[in-house]
Design an enzyme around this catalytic site. Structure first.
Site, PDB file in Angstrom:
ATOM      1  N   GLY C  29       0.795  -1.222   0.000  1.00 27.79           N
ATOM      2  CA  GLY C  29       0.000   0.000   0.000  1.00 27.79           C
ATOM      3  C   GLY C  29       0.822   1.264   0.000  1.00 27.79           C
ATOM      4  O   GLY C  29       0.293   2.350  -0.201  1.00 27.79           O
ATOM      5  N   CYS C 238     -26.974  -9.661 -16.979  1.00 32.57           N
ATOM      6  CA  CYS C 238     -26.341  -9.461 -18.281  1.00 32.57           C
ATOM      7  C   CYS C 238     -27.302  -9.876 -19.385  1.00 32.57           C
ATOM      8  O   CYS C 238     -27.816 -10.996 -19.392  1.00 32.57           O
ATOM      9  CB  CYS C 238     -25.052 -10.268 -18.380  1.00 32.57           C
ATOM     10  SG  CYS C 238     -24.280 -10.169 -20.011  1.00 32.57           S
ATOM     11  N   CYS C 241     -25.326 -12.889 -21.524  1.00 36.55           N
ATOM     12  CA  CYS C 241     -25.032 -14.219 -20.991  1.00 36.55           C
ATOM     13  C   CYS C 241     -25.893 -14.561 -19.784  1.00 36.55           C
ATOM     14  O   CYS C 241     -25.786 -15.662 -19.243  1.00 36.55           O
ATOM     15  CB  CYS C 241     -23.552 -14.353 -20.650  1.00 36.55           C
ATOM     16  SG  CYS C 241     -23.106 -13.490 -19.134  1.00 36.55           S
ATOM     17  N   CYS C 263     -22.088  -7.766 -19.415  1.00 34.54           N
ATOM     18  CA  CYS C 263     -20.867  -7.889 -18.626  1.00 34.54           C
ATOM     19  C   CYS C 263     -19.799  -6.932 -19.155  1.00 34.54           C
ATOM     20  O   CYS C 263     -19.583  -6.848 -20.365  1.00 34.54           O
ATOM     21  CB  CYS C 263     -20.305  -9.303 -18.735  1.00 34.54           C
ATOM     22  SG  CYS C 263     -21.360 -10.558 -18.016  1.00 34.54           S
ATOM     23  N   CYS C 269     -17.982 -12.967 -20.195  1.00 36.62           N
ATOM     24  CA  CYS C 269     -19.257 -13.042 -20.893  1.00 36.62           C
ATOM     25  C   CYS C 269     -19.176 -14.055 -22.039  1.00 36.62           C
ATOM     26  O   CYS C 269     -20.035 -14.925 -22.191  1.00 36.62           O
ATOM     27  CB  CYS C 269     -19.627 -11.660 -21.435  1.00 36.62           C
ATOM     28  SG  CYS C 269     -21.363 -11.465 -21.832  1.00 36.62           S
TER      29      CYS C 269
END
Lengths: 227, 256, 289
Positions: C29, C238, C241, C263, C269
């Site tokens: 970080g 979606c 899909c 997606c 997808c």
């Protein structure tokens, strides 16, 4: 209660050729509880100066000023502040307050400072203001806009709000009408009755004769030319 | 009683020039001390050294912290010093812009110190922020407005709210009423006096306005050329100044 | 290909970048400064990510590049081509097959493995930047863990919108220490940052910073007790899909207000559709054209 021992005061004016002005020297006297003592002497004899020294407003060069068990001459600022809050009251001729603060709060302020609740302090302030004939419609206004006489009475109400064991009064009855003068004198008598030690300056001779037990002529402490 | 702030022989130099020198005093809880002097007399340098914003060259500033008791802020670690500046002490700048985040709402400004000490409940933070806005006489409906939309006096009051929300014990103020209209000044003085009394705050106020110190400060230090030339009760120093410079300062004030 | 050093950058530069990456991995970080090079593409096009990818690529690697989840957008195509030409590495669009994935603003839907490295393109690495413009001050705030200001930003969100409206680049705290900008990924992806098996590297070219999350790092999204973090997405499925668990893009399909949610992860997808899943909308070839 109030005890002065060999107190002296000089002013040094650094910006005016370092002139040194001796005002008073070798002052010694004491005032016990329940007693009212008047400072007398011609104008310029140093009455007000002495009064201000006893309040700690003017610096004392030598000697001791004992209020209760505190020696003002030696005390730290915070001790003086505590002393003024709890023990030593001062009523001057002039009102000095934060602008905009309502009269009622101005009068209640000394009580709030010693820890009295807002409600009780306000009650006591109302009693005093009523007693001193300040019209109720003015209570919510700042005293800075009041007439001289009204300001003085607000100042007296403020000075008597808390029951100080020691009090200094600088011309408390000056410029008051007969009715209000009477009220102030009775406030002083009440304070004496509860055991306060009082030192006052009164130009009003009748008032002085009525409330004071003794007179001290300040001229006899004068040293050289007074300011 | 332990002194809240105990300062010993504090000195700060800028090269050959003296910022402040050999300053010592004790400040007790509930006391308000004024520092006066002309521009360049070292009063701001002293205040910044006391508040930990400037590192002094010599001396001690012992702060009676709530958690660990008396500690020298000069030698404590930077995180400790900064934490102290968010909890036990606070700093009110002359220019509200220096003490506020102008791009953040009034509520966010007040809430920042709370969040900085770990508060993580939005409702509580907002509640305290609105409460403080009211205490400094800002309409709580303006909690989501940015300080840029506030007047100078309001900004200054917001800065005070932001500083006092974590209940500090000592507030440093640098000319808190400088640059404000006289009427706004009076309102601010009254507010400060009330807060000092009600919260038992101690304060150190730097100003060149003698009327301000007379009304707010119990004690007064007069500085000249980096040194304290006189110190004592405020009314005593103002009414019976002893040092040549204090006498000049007091006698130079214009009477209204 | 012979005209370029492997993966465009010279070996000294790559070593310098690798050192920054290792330091970043050692201090999860923490923003490590590095001497960012001029790249043959404009800032804002992923120069930081490209330099990090160049430093970690080996000739055996298989590279995937996505831009907002898609393999076939300009940024993704050009960077993929860049490495095909300068490193000669194999490329792929299949998440599972890739060993290095450079991404702009998304984390693939499919969980990544210990054998993979995810490289993020970062425009502004400093999460405190818009709250405190002075870099000297933000560095001090990081080193002293003074993160109250970060919550001020979230506070402002709630006070203005009634909820935390920050929906991307949502700040996180890493291993209870550094507050980090996860790059402009949607906050839907934030939960995937933590405890991930793959190495995550973040490169900011213009800002000259690299930071990193080693595998299985604790990453917590900042929030308030009474306004907890929520990984939100469009409340749709979606259209292509039928996936209910993926992050969706909203696509305007005509000029009559017709729209399609699908997606954002094109590989996810496509592989679902290949496996026989179908959405409610079967787009005509014209609609997608």
């Amino acid at each position: 209660m109030i005890c002065l021992e060999n107190v002296s005061k000089t002013f040094t004016l650094h910006n005016q050729g370092s002139a040194i002005i001796d005002v008073i020297s070798d002052v010694s006297f004491s005032v016990s509880g329940g007693e009212c003592v008047a400072l007398t002497g011609a104008s310029g004899a140093g009455k007000s100066t002495l009064m201000r020294m006893i309040y700690g407003n003017y610096l004392t060069q030598s000697g001791a000023i004992r209020i209760g068990d505190v020696d003002l001459v030696q005390a730290e600022p915070r001790d003086v502040i505590a002393l003024r809050r709890e023990v030593l009251g001062y009523v001057s001729q002039f009102l000095r307050v934060v602008p905009r603060v309502p009269t009622l709060e101005v009068v209640a302020d000394p009580l709030r400072a010693v820890g009295v609740s807002a409600e009780d302090a306000s009650d006591r302030a109302q009693v005093l203001l009523r007693q001193l004939n300040i019209p109720e419609r003015l209570w919510s206004l700042s005293p800075t806009t009041f007439s001289g006489g009204e300001q003085q009475r607000v100042n007296i109400a403020r000075g008597f709000a808390h029951a100080y064991p020691a009090m200094l009064l600088d011309e408390p009855t000056a410029s008051l009408d007969a009715v209000n003068r009477e009220i102030v004198l009775s406030l002083i008598e009440e304070a004496k009755a509860r055991g306060a030690a009082i030192i006052g300056i009164f130009h009003d001779e009748a008032a002085r004769a009525r409330v004071c037990d003794r007179e001290i002529d300040v001229s006899r402490f004068a040293s050289g030319v007074a300011a | 009683m332990t002194a809240l702030l105990s300062v010993k022989d504090l000195s700060k130099r800028y090269g050959a020039h003296i910022g402040c020198a050999d300053v010592s005093f004790d400040l007790y809880p509930g006391e308000v001390m004024g520092i006066v002097g002309e521009s360049g007399s070292g009063k701001s340098t002293l205040l910044n050294c006391l508040a930990g914003h400037l590192a002094p060259d010599a001396g001690q500033v012992v702060f009676d912290t709530r958690t660990d008791g008396p500690k020298d802020t000069v030698t404590m670690s930077e995180p400790e010093r900064r934490m102290l500046g968010r909890t036990d002490s606070a700093f009110v700048h002359q220019h509200a812009r220096d003490g506020l985040r102008m791009g953040i709402s009034a509520g966010g400004n007040v809430g920042e110190r709370l969040m900085a000490v770990g508060e993580r409940h939005y409702g509580d933070i907002r509640g305290k922020a609105t409460d403080w806005l009211e205490r400094v006489e800002i309409d709580s409906a303006r909690v989501d407005d940015r300080p840029t939309t506030f007047s100078g006096g309001m900004q200054q009051r917001l800065q005070i709210a932001r500083n006092l929300v974590t209940g500090p014990r000592l507030v440093f103020m640098d000319e808190p009423t400088g640059g404000l209209d006289v009427s706004v000044q009076a309102r601010l003085l009254d507010l400060l006096r009330g807060l000092v009394r009600d919260m038992g705050l101690s304060a150190i106020i730097v100003t060149h306005d003698l009327a301000v110190v007379r009304l707010l400060a119990d004690r007064l230090m007069v500085m000249k050329s980096g040194r304290v030339v006189e110190a004592g009760l405020t009314d005593q120093v103002l009414d019976d100044p002893q040092h040549a410079y204090s006498q000049l300062l007091v006698s130079s004030v214009l009477q209204v | 290909m012979t005209d370029y050093n492997f993966a465009y950058l010279d070996e000294q530069t790559k070593r310098m970048i690798r050192r920054a990456i290792l330091k970043g991995l050692a201090i999860p970080g923490y923003q490590v400064p590095f001497a960012s090079r001029e790249m043959p593409m404009p800032y804002g096009w992923g120069t930081g990510g490209v330099q990090v990818s160049a430093a970690v690529l080996t000739p055996q690697d298989k590279l995937k590049v996505i831009d907002q989840g898609a393999d076939d957008t300009t940024n993704a195509v050009s960077i993929r081509t860049f490495f095909e030409r300068t490193a000669g590495v194999e490329t792929t669009t299949t998440t599972r097959e890739a060993t290095v994935i450079q991404t702009r603003h998304r984390i693939p839907e499919e969980p990544l493995t210990e054998d993979q490295i995810l490289v993020y393109q970062v425009p502004i690495p400093e999460p405190l930047r818009f709250l405190e413009p002075r870099e000297s001050e933000t560095r001090k705030m990081h080193s002293l863990e003074e993160y109250g200001l970060m919550h001020v930003k979230l506070y402002e969100d709630i006070s203005r919108h009634g909820h935390i409206a920050t929906s991307y680049a949502y700040p996180v705290k890493v291993e209870g220490r550094y507050v980090m900008d996860p790059s402009p990924i949607p906050k839907f992806d934030n939960p995937k940052l933590g405890d991930m098996a793959a190495i995550q590297l973040f490169g900011a070219g213009r800002e000259q910073r690299i930071y990193a999350l080693p595998p299985y790092t604790q990453v917590v999204s900042l929030d308030f007790e009474d306004h907890p973090f929520e990984a939100s997405k469009a409340d749709q499925i979606c259209g292509l899909c039928g996936a209910t668990d993926s992050y969706l893009d909203e696509v305007i399909v005509d000029d009559a207000g017709g729209r399609l949610f699908c997606c954002s992860d094109t590989d996810y997808c496509a592989s679902r559709r290949a496996a026989g899943h179908q959405g409610t909308v079967l787009p005509t070839s014209e609609a997608l054209a």
